[in-house]
Design an enzyme around this catalytic site. Structure first.
Site: not given
Ligand code: GAL
Length: 706
Positions: A105, A143-144, A153, A155, A304
């Site tokens: 990703r 995300n993050e 990068c 390039c 999270e």
């Molecule tokens: C976080 C991320 C999530 C998931 C989680 C577990 O850093 O935002 O998408 O990947 O870790 O690896």
């Protein structure tokens, strides 16, 4: 409805027939919000220009039926295969000049014009489609950001963007040559177009080039986020925009990234598989939460929060019963308004099939589900009242991305690490059961009784002045080694002896310094070594009775008598000016007897200079001296239960409080697997969470309201 708890949900990983069961179980658990879709680009745009939002509409509707709102991610962290095949330049290039390909990703270049066009298109479509949906309450673009971006990068597109960024900053190339010191090794540029992205060199790097590159790279990420936020702001005025951060991660200046957001979020994994000894220490976790709060200087969300074993190729440790709720409450205590648990159910495929969710692979609720359900039901009524409350602190510690980057480029001494140094100061106050704020160099200093400004390596006249004004007005300032060494362009300061612009304020000069690297030096503190000093300095520590909390702040320290004091990594050999007091001297090396710590009274305040990184015992003793002088008190003290009348003080019990509108919420958290007793030195008010005031079972938390 107040949004207090949620889960990260990936409906696209499960058959649609299961969604109803999930929604019902979430509702029974007390969940009020989910975050979804932040990696689902292909599901949302399966082929170029063809969008499918129906599946997401269905799941949003179903969850809403169960009283659950949605936060939507934009999917820019996972460009799909069709895009990477058709436009390979959207994939990033690392420092070796090697393209990084599809299959993980964040395989995207954030300056690439085609990528930006594709991101703009999907975000615009999503905003048009979901912007008026009352069940969608907010957005998380990407995300993050910065995650997986350490080496990318480099390039051609990023090189051109770097050149433009430099042109804007320096206007003419002569100014750039001067700032970077390019006569060294024939690095002069005739035009901005000649500047490279700093791909791997054969040997050595220009520190000024590297610092500008890090600043540029950070600004690029901020710009990429802002591009998405602008679309969402225009089309979704009633939905919030936030982003999930990674604590002290330093790919992007989080203070700048926070500007376009309503509030920020943290992703908190206390037993991440990458943690060497398995568990992040309670003080590290607390420091992470406090730094997150500082980025926007307000309450935050946990986007999270760990829900079990964390694993990719390897797995981390299994949290014990009670530990997951403890960590969620720790997040709340430090200022989280809402806690979203990652993830709802453990995935059965892909990179994260061992990253455990609330539900196991088979989807049957078990221990974690029940622990969180109980927590949510107990906490829901309190969460609403606590919204927006944040810790109030007398201690501020400066955290700076620029300083962090400068030390990353040149650690100065083997083992010296900016973040570890900052956290070692944090721990000294955390162990004394005090709230701590992280602050920027631009913060409002006077509100703090004590400011620790660690490793002020890069120094500007403006910052030196604000430190001086703070001290003159009565502030207590701690400067540490390697301060005032460089100008902000990362070239050495030449106009005075070190600490340069801080020389007058410190009331001392540094004519010699020593990179100790892995060697420790001995230090005599206050005319005695730590052994002698500590035996009376920590006198209160061994006793635990009602009165001890009222005494000096150090009563709560674990271990009454630290061994002799040592300095680590670095030694600034201080020559004090007349009138500057010497608090500690080196007790080994050829500069034995020279000053290691000084105190200089300036105006109504004092500036201390600490010339080495104190080891734990020395740090603790110094912090004790500083807080006494600044008249900052501990919130309380704790002891190991069952160890007799005079049980040992326990630093594995954490005290933190947060407040809003005159109401103070005091949390006391037992991070240990053993019972603990504690006592408040302040009036914490009424116990509103937990029972048996003064006694905590393993991993138990009490909350008071006043
Ligand atoms: C976080 C991320 C999530 C998931 C989680 C577990 O850093 O935002 O998408 O990947 O870790 O690896």
């Amino acid at each position: 409805m107040s949004i207090n708890f949620g889960v990260d949900y990936y409906p696209e990983h499960w058959p649609e027939e299961r969604w109803e069961t999930d929604a019902r179980l979430m509702q029974e658990m007390g969940v009020q919000v989910v975050r979804m879709a932040e990696f689902s680009w292909h599901k949302l745009e399966p082929v170029e220009g063809t969008y499918d939002f129906e599946w997401l509409d269905r799941v949003i509707r179903l969850l809403a039926k169960h009283g659950i709102k949605t936060i939507l991610g934009t999917p820019s962290a996972a460009p799909p295969a069709w895009m990477c095949n058709k436009y390979p330049d959207v994939m990033p290039v690392d420092r070796n000049g090697q393209r990084r390909y599809f299959g993980g990703r964040h395989h995207d270049c954030q300056s690439n014009p085609i990528y930006r066009e594709k991101v703009t298109a999907i975000v615009t479509r999503m905003a048009d489609h979901f912007g008026n949906n009352p069940d969608v309450i907010g957005w998380q673009p990407d995300n993050e950001l910065g995650n997986s971006h350490l080496d990318v990068c480099f390039c051609d597109s990023c090189r051109k963007s770097f050149q433009k960024w430099l042109q804007k900053k320096y206007v003419n190339v002569g100014a750039l040559n001067k700032a970077w010191g390019t006569p060294f090794w024939s690095q002069e540029y005739n035009s901005f177009e000649e500047v490279f992205a700093p791909l791997k060199t054969l040997t050595g790097e220009n520190p000024s080039t590297m610092l500008d590159w890090k600043r540029f790279h950070s600004d690029l990420i901020v710009d990429f986020l802002t591009m998405q936020v602008n679309i969402l702001r225009e089309k979704c005025p009633n939905q919030f925009v936030t982003h999930n951060y990674m604590g002290f991660s330093n790919c992007v200046d989080y203070y700048k990234l926070s500007k376009p957001l309503d509030f920020v979020c943290q992703d908190q994994y206390p037993t991440g598989y990458w943690i060497d000894d398995g568990w992040a220490s309670p003080s590290e976790l607390a420091a992470t939460l406090d730094v997150i709060r500082s980025y926007k200087n307000r309450s935050y969300w946990m986007m999270e929060q760990e829900s079990g074993i964390c694993g990719w190729e390897y797995m981390g440790r299994l949290p014990a019963p009670g530990q997951l709720p403890l960590w969620a409450l720790q997040s709340i205590g430090h200022g989280a308004d809402t806690v979203v648990f990652f993830r709802w159910r453990t995935c059965t495929f892909g990179t994260e099939e061992y990253w455990h969710g609330i539900l196991p692979h088979n989807g049957v609720p078990g221990r974690t589900y029940n622990e969180y359900k109980e927590l949510i039901h107990k906490m829901n009524p309190l969460m609403e009242q606590m919204k927006g409350a944040v810790p109030k602190s007398d201690v501020g510690i400066i955290f700076s991305f620029d300083q962090n980057w400068a030390f990353e480029i040149q650690p100065n001494a083997r083992g010296l690490n900016y973040q570890n140094h900052v956290r070692s100061w944090y721990k000294a106050f955390y162990d004394r059961h005090m709230n701590v704020d992280f602050i920027t160099e631009r913060a409002d200093f006077p509100q703090y009784k004590l400011i620790v400004a660690p490793l002020q390596y890069l120094m500007s006249p403006v910052l030196a002045d604000s430190f001086t004004r703070y001290v003159e007005a009565g502030g207590h300032l701690v400067l540490t080694m390697r301060s005032g060494v460089k100008e902000t362009d990362n070239r050495c300061f030449t106009k005075d002896a070190l600490p340069g612009l801080l020389r007058k304020l410190a009331g001392a000069q540094i004519l010699d310094y020593d990179a100790l690297s892995q060697n420790e030096c001995e230090v005599r503190f206050d005319g005695a070594d730590c052994q002698t000093e500590s035996s009376d300095h920590f006198e209160g520590a061994a006793g635990f009775d009602g009165s001890s909390c009222q005494k000096k702040s150090e009563v709560c320290l674990e271990g009454a008598a630290p061994a002799a004091c040592h300095g680590r990594f670095w030694a600034d050999v201080l020559t004090p000016d007349e009138g500057t007091e010497v608090l500690a001297t080196y007790a080994s090396e050829w500069y034995k007897g020279a000053a290691a710590v000084t105190a200089h009274n300036v105006g109504k305040g004092v500036c201390w200079y600490v010339g080495t990184e104190p080891d734990d015992a020395f740090m603790s003793a110094l912090a004790g001296l500083f807080v006494d002088k600044a008249e900052i008190r501990s919130m309380g003290c704790a002891k190991k239960a069952g160890s007799g009348l005079h049980g040992m003080p326990a630093t594995d019990v954490e005290f933190v409080s947060k407040e809003k509108d005159g109401v103070v919420w005091s949390f006391v958290l037992n991070h240990s697997a053993e019972p603990r007793t504690y006592e408040y030195a302040v009036d914490a008010g009424e116990l509103v969470f937990g029972e048996n005031a003064g006694t905590l079972a393993a991993y138990e938390v009490h909350i008071y309201r006043k």
